[in-house]
Each structure stands twice: as C-alpha cells, then as structure tokens.
Design a protein around this motif. Structure first.
Motif, short mmCIF file in Angstrom:
data_model
loop_
_atom_site.label_atom_id
_atom_site.label_comp_id
_atom_site.label_asym_id
_atom_site.label_seq_id
_atom_site.Cartn_x
_atom_site.Cartn_y
_atom_site.Cartn_z
N CYS A 100 0.86 -1.18 0.00
CA CYS A 100 0.00 0.00 0.00
C CYS A 100 0.89 1.23 0.00
N VAL A 101 0.28 2.40 -0.05
CA VAL A 101 1.04 3.65 -0.06
C VAL A 101 0.49 4.57 1.03
N VAL A 102 1.37 5.10 1.86
CA VAL A 102 0.98 6.10 2.85
C VAL A 102 1.55 7.44 2.40
N HIS A 103 0.68 8.33 1.97
CA HIS A 103 1.07 9.62 1.42
C HIS A 103 1.14 10.68 2.52
N SER A 104 1.78 11.79 2.21
CA SER A 104 1.56 13.00 3.01
C SER A 104 0.13 13.46 2.72
N ILE A 105 -0.46 14.25 3.61
CA ILE A 105 -1.84 14.65 3.39
C ILE A 105 -1.98 15.51 2.14
N ASN A 106 -1.00 16.36 1.85
CA ASN A 106 -1.09 17.20 0.66
C ASN A 106 -1.02 16.37 -0.62
N ASN A 113 -7.86 9.71 -8.01
CA ASN A 113 -8.74 8.62 -7.61
C ASN A 113 -8.09 7.79 -6.51
N PRO A 114 -8.15 8.24 -5.25
CA PRO A 114 -7.57 7.45 -4.17
C PRO A 114 -8.22 6.07 -4.11
N GLY A 115 -7.40 5.04 -3.98
CA GLY A 115 -7.91 3.69 -3.95
C GLY A 115 -7.88 3.09 -2.56
N ALA A 116 -8.21 1.81 -2.50
CA ALA A 116 -8.25 1.11 -1.21
C ALA A 116 -6.86 0.97 -0.61
N ASN A 117 -5.82 1.11 -1.42
CA ASN A 117 -4.45 0.97 -0.93
C ASN A 117 -3.77 2.31 -0.70
N ASP A 118 -4.54 3.40 -0.75
CA ASP A 118 -3.99 4.74 -0.52
C ASP A 118 -4.41 5.24 0.86
N CYS A 147 -8.07 20.28 8.21
CA CYS A 147 -8.56 19.79 6.93
C CYS A 147 -8.91 18.30 7.00
N ASN A 148 -10.08 17.95 6.50
CA ASN A 148 -10.46 16.55 6.28
C ASN A 148 -10.62 16.38 4.78
N PRO A 149 -9.74 15.62 4.13
CA PRO A 149 -9.79 15.50 2.67
C PRO A 149 -11.10 14.93 2.13
N ASP A 150 -11.88 14.29 2.99
CA ASP A 150 -13.13 13.68 2.53
C ASP A 150 -14.28 14.67 2.45
N ILE A 151 -14.08 15.87 2.99
CA ILE A 151 -15.18 16.84 3.07
C ILE A 151 -14.95 17.98 2.08
N PHE A 152 -15.96 18.25 1.27
CA PHE A 152 -15.93 19.30 0.25
C PHE A 152 -15.76 20.67 0.91
N ASN A 216 -10.74 14.58 -4.50
CA ASN A 216 -10.05 14.31 -5.76
C ASN A 216 -9.54 15.57 -6.45
N LEU A 217 -9.89 16.73 -5.93
CA LEU A 217 -9.45 18.00 -6.51
C LEU A 217 -9.81 18.13 -7.98
N GLU A 218 -10.94 17.56 -8.40
CA GLU A 218 -11.27 17.57 -9.82
C GLU A 218 -11.42 18.99 -10.35
N LYS A 219 -12.16 19.84 -9.61
CA LYS A 219 -12.39 21.20 -10.10
C LYS A 219 -11.12 22.02 -10.04
N ASN A 220 -10.29 21.78 -9.04
CA ASN A 220 -9.05 22.54 -8.94
C ASN A 220 -8.16 22.28 -10.14
N GLU A 221 -8.09 21.03 -10.56
CA GLU A 221 -7.22 20.69 -11.68
C GLU A 221 -7.77 21.25 -12.98
N GLU A 222 -9.11 21.31 -13.11
CA GLU A 222 -9.69 21.88 -14.31
C GLU A 222 -9.39 23.37 -14.42
N MET A 223 -9.43 24.08 -13.29
CA MET A 223 -9.22 25.52 -13.32
C MET A 223 -7.74 25.86 -13.38
#
Length: 307
Positions: A100-106, A113-118, A147-152, A216-223
């Motif tokens: 699995c991978v343990v990332h920094s929060i940033n 697309n964070p997966g089950a192993n992220d 910050c909670n990454p799961d909350i918009f 997932n930062l989808e809108k951030n990446e689009e802008m």
C-alpha cells in the motif's frame, strides 16, 4: 541494529506467496490480523530476516488508525488517515497481503482517484504517552477545524480561507451554481469595492470561478493556477496555523472538581492543572472513561514531566 541469531540472514526483499509482487525494505504493507474481524494492519517494513529453514520474518513499524489512538476518531480525521506510531513488531512475512502507499496529506489530496491501498499520515503518535507530533495543525473555516480531505470545501476569493458547505448552510448544488465565492465576513467589504469599481470604470471584470476542493481535486485541476490549489494541510506555510480546537478549560475544571480521588488544592491537583494547559492532553483527559483511568494517567504524565 539487533544482532542476528545463528542461521538468520537479512534479505532485501520478499515476494508475496502466489504472486509476483515484491516487497522491499521501506515499503508500506497491509498485514493480515490474527482476528479476521479486525481491519488489516498498516505497517512500514524495517527489515526482513530469513532463518535456516527459509522462514521469513518481517520487522515493521505500525501505523495506528485514529480509533486505535488516545482521543479516538474525530470529525477532521479522514477515512484513510493513519498515525505513524512508535510501535514496532515482528511478523511472519506470510501475513503480508499486499503493498500500500501512505502519502503525506497534501499528496493524498492531489490524488485523482484514491484507492483502497492509498492512505495518508500527518501525525506521529507515541503509544505509551498518547502524545502526537506535531501537536498543532492548520485550521480552517468558521468551525476552526483541521482539513479533512473527505469533506468538500470552498475557498473565499478575498481572504483565501477555506469553508465547509455545512458551516455556510449551503448545499453542493448551490455551491456548483456559484461563479465565485466570498465568505460572509468579506462580503460587505467586497460589495463596497465592487460598487466603487463600477462607478470608476463603468463596468467590472468578471471574477474568477469559485475555487473548490474535494478529495479528488477535480475542479481545482480543471481551473489550474496557484490561487486555486487545495488548502495546505501541513504545519508549515499554512494559513491560520493555530492549535486544534479542544474542549474548554471549564469542562476540565468540572471534571477535576468532581474527582473524589483527587484532592482539590493538593500538589497533584496543581500539577494536573499545569499538565492540562496543553490542549491535546486536555482532550485525552476528557475522553477517558472514568476517574480511575484519569488519575492513573495524571500520575504517569507527572512522573514523566518530573524526569
């Protein structure tokens, strides 16, 4: 490094049985628990040892889930948040299920697309004392929560702070309909500025789109653009870098005053007041189930402080 017993050798990697997946020292892995009702352990591989019978053991440093640590799971803990503990263990390498991978929060926030192993980690945790490092993180919004990454969240165009929709009394549909977002504290000043610009220029420039953030930062990446990045959830170079909000001192005093096992005004009572000036320790103290546990913890902590 621990000495090897006769017949043991260190090896650099291990191949999970029945697969071609190679695990190396430094990798993070999911380990099968003895009790199948419990979730898998997440651990960082420290080393592998092979004995004369070709049995392989793995030395690991364990990550703890919030519910396994002092204080338990709190609102700002994401579903995949872990704490890097000082708990080391030795397991049969056969118990390793996968990498699995343990990332920094940033870095975790920036995953499309964070997966089950992220997973992600922003705290180290001392099991014996219940202490966290760092003991404070950046907080956001009117609720002053980390910050909670799961909350918009949405970013104010003016003050650049980030806000939860629930704290604004706003739905996702309402947020999506906005061309830009200005928080309530900044809105009155902004209206005045917009009015002045209209008088001087005859028209106003169209504001940029509202910066938003989800896991997932989808809108951030689009802008794109640095002004539309997600909040920096590290403890450095982050806005409003204050301590995690904790229960009030009044609650602590109410608990202390009702502890029959701790004499009010005694030396230990005074030492406890000093000890509980730390916000994280206050929260741990309040989360304990009974006064006997609190008293044992107080004595333990005071002994450590005295050394």
């Amino acid at each position: 490094m621990a000495k090897l017993t006769s017949g043991e050798t260190n090896i650099d990697s291990y191949t999970i049985q029945g697969t071609e997946n190679i695990i190396k020292v430094g990798d993070c892995v999911l380990i099968r628990p003895t009790d199948r009702r419990k979730p898998q352990y997440v651990a960082c591989v420290e080393k592998f040892e092979k004995d004369s019978s070709n049995n392989v053991n793995v030395h690991v440093r364990l990550y703890y889930r919030p519910e396994e640590a002092a204080g338990g799971r709190r609102e700002f803990h994401g579903a995949n948040e872990l704490f890097l503990s000082d708990h080391y263990d030795v397991q049969s390498a056969d118990a390793i299920e996968r990498k699995c991978v343990v990332h920094s929060i940033n870095n975790y926030i920036r995953l499309q697309n964070p997966g089950a192993n992220d997973f992600y980690c922003r705290f180290e945790y001392k099991v014996a004392t219940g202490d966290f490092t760092p003991d404070s993180v950046a907080v956001y919004c009117k609720c002053e929560m980390p910050c909670n990454p799961d909350i918009f969240m949405m970013q104010c165009l003016k003050c650049q702070d980030w806000f939860h929709l629930a704290c604004l009394g706003m739905t996702t549909e309402e947020a999506d309909a906005l061309d830009y977002f200005i928080c309530p504290d900044c809105s009155s000043n902004t209206k005045e500025e917009v009015g002045e610009n209209t008088l001087h220029n005859g028209n106003t420039q169209e504001p940029p789109q509202v910066p938003t953030m989800n896991p997932n930062l989808e809108k951030n990446e689009e802008m794109g653009g640095p002004e539309n990045q997600a909040p920096d959830c590290s403890t450095q170079n982050s806005i409003n870098n204050t301590e995690i909000p904790v229960s009030s001192a009044k609650r602590v005093m109410n608990v202390l005053n009702n502890m029959d096992c701790l004499e009010s005004g005694s030396t230990l009572w005074c030492e406890t007041l000093y000890l509980l000036e730390d916000p994280t320790r206050r929260e741990i103290f309040l989360q304990m189930k009974d006064d006997a546990s609190r008293l044992a913890w107080i004595k333990f902590r005071c002994n450590i402080e005295a050394k």
